[in-house]
Design an enzyme around this catalytic site. Sequence first.
Site, PDB file in Angstrom:
ATOM      1  N   PRO A  93       0.781  -1.238   0.000  1.00  0.00           N
ATOM      2  CA  PRO A  93       0.000   0.000   0.000  1.00  0.00           C
ATOM      3  C   PRO A  93       0.814   1.290   0.000  1.00  0.00           C
ATOM      4  O   PRO A  93       0.488   2.221  -0.737  1.00  0.00           O
ATOM      5  CB  PRO A  93      -0.845  -0.129   1.274  1.00  0.00           C
ATOM      6  CG  PRO A  93      -1.019  -1.606   1.446  1.00  0.00           C
ATOM      7  CD  PRO A  93       0.283  -2.199   1.022  1.00  0.00           C
TER       8      PRO A  93
ATOM      9  N   GLY B 233      -6.849   2.931   2.129  1.00  0.00           N
ATOM     10  CA  GLY B 233      -5.795   1.958   1.868  1.00  0.00           C
ATOM     11  C   GLY B 233      -4.463   2.596   1.557  1.00  0.00           C
ATOM     12  O   GLY B 233      -3.711   2.994   2.450  1.00  0.00           O
ATOM     13  N   CYS B 234      -4.149   2.707   0.270  1.00  0.00           N
ATOM     14  CA  CYS B 234      -2.827   3.181  -0.128  1.00  0.00           C
ATOM     15  C   CYS B 234      -2.594   4.648   0.223  1.00  0.00           C
ATOM     16  O   CYS B 234      -1.459   5.046   0.499  1.00  0.00           O
ATOM     17  CB  CYS B 234      -2.620   2.928  -1.613  1.00  0.00           C
ATOM     18  SG  CYS B 234      -2.598   1.159  -2.020  1.00  0.00           S
ATOM     19  N   VAL B 235      -3.646   5.467   0.207  1.00  0.00           N
ATOM     20  CA  VAL B 235      -3.481   6.859   0.633  1.00  0.00           C
ATOM     21  C   VAL B 235      -3.119   6.906   2.106  1.00  0.00           C
ATOM     22  O   VAL B 235      -2.141   7.551   2.514  1.00  0.00           O
ATOM     23  CB  VAL B 235      -4.752   7.677   0.341  1.00  0.00           C
ATOM     24  CG1 VAL B 235      -4.691   9.039   1.023  1.00  0.00           C
ATOM     25  CG2 VAL B 235      -4.932   7.852  -1.158  1.00  0.00           C
TER      26      VAL B 235
ATOM     27  N   SER C 288       0.391   5.648   2.837  1.00  0.00           N
ATOM     28  CA  SER C 288       1.406   6.603   2.393  1.00  0.00           C
ATOM     29  C   SER C 288       1.470   7.812   3.310  1.00  0.00           C
ATOM     30  O   SER C 288       2.555   8.342   3.582  1.00  0.00           O
ATOM     31  CB  SER C 288       1.121   7.036   0.953  1.00  0.00           C
ATOM     32  OG  SER C 288       1.148   5.921   0.073  1.00  0.00           O
TER      33      SER C 288
END
Length: 207
Positions: free
Chosen positions: A121, A150-152, A155
């Site tokens: 992610p 998720g990936c946001v 990060s």
Amino acid sequence: MSQAESAVYARQGFGAAMPPKAPYGLLIVDFVNGFADPAQFGGGNIPAAIERTRELLATARARGWPVAHSRIVYQDDDADHNVFSLKVPTMLGLKEDLAASQIVDVLAPVAGELVVRKTVPSAFFATGLTPWLAQRGVQTLLVAGAVTSGCVRASVVDAMSWGFRPLVVTDCVGDRALAPHEANLFDMGQKYAILLDRDQALAATAG
């Protein structure tokens, strides 16, 4: 989130102000065709977030900010199959040359912008993104992309952990369902990030 629940966070000291600090950079997380397509990984408010990101990206370029994009890309032979793809096997359909893994045309990178390939992610984990941003002096990292929960989020947590001030541009991030989108925006705003919509973010980082 009820008023009583929000009051718990305030009483415990969460959600302190964190003003943006120059220099600025922009990270666009996984706005690829597969996440723009409701038949694959998309849906919800992702199309609207992509549209709102067009002006955000254009302004970042006009202001000369460092811009980075991320993509999920697995090897053609699945040799890098991992726990993420074990939980979401369809992620293995995101290959280097397939349309689903390509950044959407309206946000396509230009020369000088970093494109990060990842299989987890976070756009920071085991990639060159941290030193690339540090070399360019970035203090506050504006974040757009998919998906919010998720990936946001992953990060943003890593950006904060590496010492950047994450600024989540709330109408430039999207999720396939609105409940996790809203819950994760609230949580990131309480613990890790600045939350501003696109117009507020561009005004706060002008000059």
